[in-house]
Design an enzyme around this catalytic site. Structure first.
Site, short mmCIF file in Angstrom:
data_model
loop_
_atom_site.label_atom_id
_atom_site.label_comp_id
_atom_site.label_asym_id
_atom_site.label_seq_id
_atom_site.Cartn_x
_atom_site.Cartn_y
_atom_site.Cartn_z
N ASP A 341 46.06 71.39 30.95
CA ASP A 341 46.57 71.41 29.59
C ASP A 341 47.43 72.67 29.44
O ASP A 341 47.29 73.62 30.23
CB ASP A 341 45.39 71.44 28.61
CG ASP A 341 45.83 71.65 27.18
OD1 ASP A 341 46.73 70.93 26.73
OD2 ASP A 341 45.27 72.54 26.51
N ASP A 540 41.15 72.76 26.75
CA ASP A 540 40.36 73.56 25.80
C ASP A 540 40.19 72.89 24.45
O ASP A 540 39.36 73.33 23.66
CB ASP A 540 41.03 74.92 25.59
CG ASP A 540 42.29 74.82 24.75
OD1 ASP A 540 43.12 73.95 25.06
OD2 ASP A 540 42.42 75.60 23.80
N ASP A 544 41.72 67.16 24.46
CA ASP A 544 41.52 67.08 25.91
C ASP A 544 40.21 66.40 26.28
O ASP A 544 40.01 66.03 27.44
CB ASP A 544 41.52 68.48 26.53
CG ASP A 544 42.82 69.22 26.30
OD1 ASP A 544 43.88 68.58 26.45
OD2 ASP A 544 42.78 70.42 25.97
#
Length: 651
Positions: A341, A540, A544
């Site tokens: 990410d 995080d 996600d």
């Protein structure tokens, strides 16, 4: 034990669908309590034997350990047998009873403790999955302000919002449903859904999502999806679906257990019955069969895997990586691809002022431009405003008082600083100003910056470039992961394509997939897995979590991670140290090599001892010594990973 775990999964599914079941700690699980009691009784039994206590006390403690830790696997094994399935649970209970029958009660207690601990870990993993899905409750508000046909306002439960309803979101409120803005302008923090680090301007015709946070303006939104089909609801479904698909991966292991259990029972019964048919002595035949049960028991095989994995987990924990189970560590050792990410993972997750670009021939320098912008932005709560004020503070600039302050949602702020009228906002302020200012905005946006325009007395004075700064160790992490897996990491982000491409260029990442919603990240992970990749996803945010659940391994950043991401992830980087990600992968691979070596050692001992018992006469004390010796050997070999030198970054 495994049958019970499957039943718990089904039950927990009902709890998740109910959405309101309270959370409980791991210690409230009966499996955890019984495993702890069994371990304490086992330790006490070993201690009283060492100090020479009366045999009856030693036996009492060991049999109590049997009762505490063995009733659940025994009961689960009996229920499986009633369903015409023979599994290792029942076999281990039988082996423990057989060990006690020939006086080796300590061996049996050890088996009981191992299996009770395994059952406790299964229960905790199941509970975490249910809790992580329930954690989504905190994202979407329970109520919304619906606008009736008569134009009146009424507060309703968000679950009753239907397609076509119009509801109002005031400043600072969470949005109660997915829909399109029909009136108003504001900025919306979509980090929970898309992962974008900065609020997104919303005006009539723009889409908003349930669970996101409204900024300073008031919006009216027409619902486009029913409550059961919002992005948040789909995240719930995707997490649950992905978690269930992982559980089905254990079917192969269960087949092996079934065959092993059947083979062990057949061999033991044959070893007992056949000699009796040919006139052998009952006592010696029973002794040989029980010896076979002891030496063929998979105790050493179980300990072949757990000490290396648990030692690696403990070592990782000391270096800031929480690996939630031994199964997770095994999966880490198989990772072939890493997906990252962007915001809050390889970047710090908060905007910073990076560039001050003045328009030529404007009678103001960089310091004055920043001071004016900070003065006007000081009353604002927008993240970009806080970043500009922080930059002025870091430069030692005093914040001047501002008069006639006003905020225009989706556009910017304005006010008077002394005799100067200052406007600070997005590039829409350039609507009447062509030329150099537009070029400055384009230059900043091309390299991934967010452009903030500053106007002074009606004329553009300069443009500020803000961005979410890359973590210092990000480039080294990408290089280390590339060397370790043989493939470059992939960047999956909900941020805009320009910002994503600019960051990827800094890090040496070629495969960039931007502007992704949570379901798009899941699709990207599954696309990789369909071609045989073992994917580790590092993120995080709430957005996600579904991809973490779908990936072979999900890893969350501990300091910046949302509660849902931390609960859903298989591992957590507690100190947000990016160098720990390739380090824990390397440690997991080393643990896997030790497991393979231990399995070879244990299998060799078992094969030799079983062959000796079948083809010759294996004395019981020698069989127990060989069995326990192999157990100690593989245990000590696995404990080597406890050393700090085993952490790859320190070698």
């Amino acid at each position: 034990m495994r049958v019970a775990a499957r039943e718990r999964t089904a039950d927990s599914g009902e709890e998740v669908r109910g959405w309101r079941a309270p959370r409980s700690s791991a210690w409230s699980l009966p499996e955890v309590r019984w495993a702890l009691i069994a371990a304490v009784l086992f330790a006490m039994g070993g201690l009283v034997q060492l100090v020479g206590a009366p045999p009856w006390l030693y036996w009492t403690l060991c049999l109590a350990c049997y009762a505490a830790g063995g009733w659940e696997p025994g009961w689960a094994g009996l229920k499986a047998l009633r369903g015409k399935t023979l599994d290792v649970d029942l076999l281990m209970a039988a082996a423990a009873i057989g060990a006690a029958a020939i006086g080796q009660v300590f061996d049996g207690a050890l088996l009981i403790v191992i299996f009770a601990t395994s059952g406790a870990l299964e229960a905790v993993a199941t509970k975490r999955t249910a809790d992580s899905v329930r954690g989504l409750l905190d994202l979407a508000p329970a109520t919304a302000t619906r606008i009736t046909d008569d134009g009146e306002e009424e507060v309703v439960d968000t679950s009753v919002l239907d397609v076509g309803n119009v509801f109002m979101i005031r400043p600072g409120e969470r949005i109660g449903g997915d829909g399109l803005v029909v009136d108003g302008a504001s900025e919306v923090d979509q980090a929970t859904i898309t992962g974008e680090p900065l609020p997104v301007d919303k005006a009539t015709g723009d889409e908003v999502f349930a669970g996101t946070v409204n900024g300073t303006g008031t919006l009216r939104v027409r619902v486009t999806r029913p409550a059961a089909d919002t992005v948040i609801a789909r995240i719930v479904a995707m997490v649950a679906e992905a978690s269930a698909s992982k559980a089905t991966m254990q079917l192969f292991i269960e087949k092996i257990e079934q065959r092993y259990s059947v083979g062990m029972v057949i061999a033991t019964v044959a070893l007992f019955v056949l000699p009796l048919v040919f006139g052998a002595d009952l006592q010696s035949t029973l002794l040989r069969a029980m010896t076979f049960m002891i030496v063929a028991s998979p105790c050493a095989l179980v300990l072949s895997t757990m000490p290396p994995l648990l030692s690696a987990i403990a070592n990782a924990g000391r270096h800031g990586v929480l690996v939630k189970s031994a199964v997770v560590l095994e999966r880490l050792s198989t990772v072939t691809h890493v997906a990252l990410d962007k915001t809050g993972t390889v970047t710090e997750g908060s905007p910073r002022l990076m560039q001050i670009r003045r328009v030529p021939d404007v009678a103001v320098d960089d310091t004055e431009l920043l001071a004016l912008a900070a003065a006007v932005e000081n009353p604002s709560e927008h993240p970009l405003a806080r970043a500009i004020v922080a930059a002025a503070g870091a430069a030692g600039l005093p914040l001047r008082p501002v008069e006639d302050f006003a905020s225009a949602p989706g556009r910017g702020v304005r006010g008077r600083v002394g005799d100067t009228f200052v406007e600070v906002g997005n590039p829409t302020l350039l609507a009447e100003d062509r030329g150099v200012a537009h070029d400055l905005v384009d230059e900043l946006e091309q390299v991934g910056y967010t452009a903030v325009v500053v106007r002074r007395n009606g004329a553009v004075a300069g443009v500020l470039g803000l961005t979410d700064r890359v973590r210092e160790a990000a480039a080294d992490m990408v290089a280390a992961l590339t060397a370790l897996t043989g493939t470059r990491p992939i960047l999956l982000t909900g941020d805009n394509s320009r910002a994503a491409a600019a960051l990827a260029a800094q890090l040496g990442i070629a495969d960039v997939r931007a502007e992704l919603l949570p379901q798009d990240k899941v699709a990207a992970v599954r696309e990789l897995e369909t071609v045989g990749a073992k994917v580790m996803l590092v993120g995080d945010g709430v957005n996600d979590a579904p991809a973490m659940a779908a990936a072979t391994v999900g890893v969350a950043m501990g300091r910046t991670g949302s509660d849902l991401a931390l609960d859903t992830a298989d591992a957590v980087i507690t100190r947000d140290d990016l160098s720990a990600i390739p380090a824990v992968l390397a440690l997991a691979r080393r643990a896997r090599r030790l497991v393979i070596a231990n399995l070879a050692i244990a299998a060799t001992f078992i094969t030799v001892l079983v062959a000796w018992d079948l083809l010759g006469h294996l004395p019981l004390p020698l069989g127990v010594a060989g069995h326990e010796g192999s157990t100690v050997l593989v245990g000590l070999n696995g404990l080597r990973l406890l050393r700090d030198a085993a952490w790859p970054s320190e070698r």
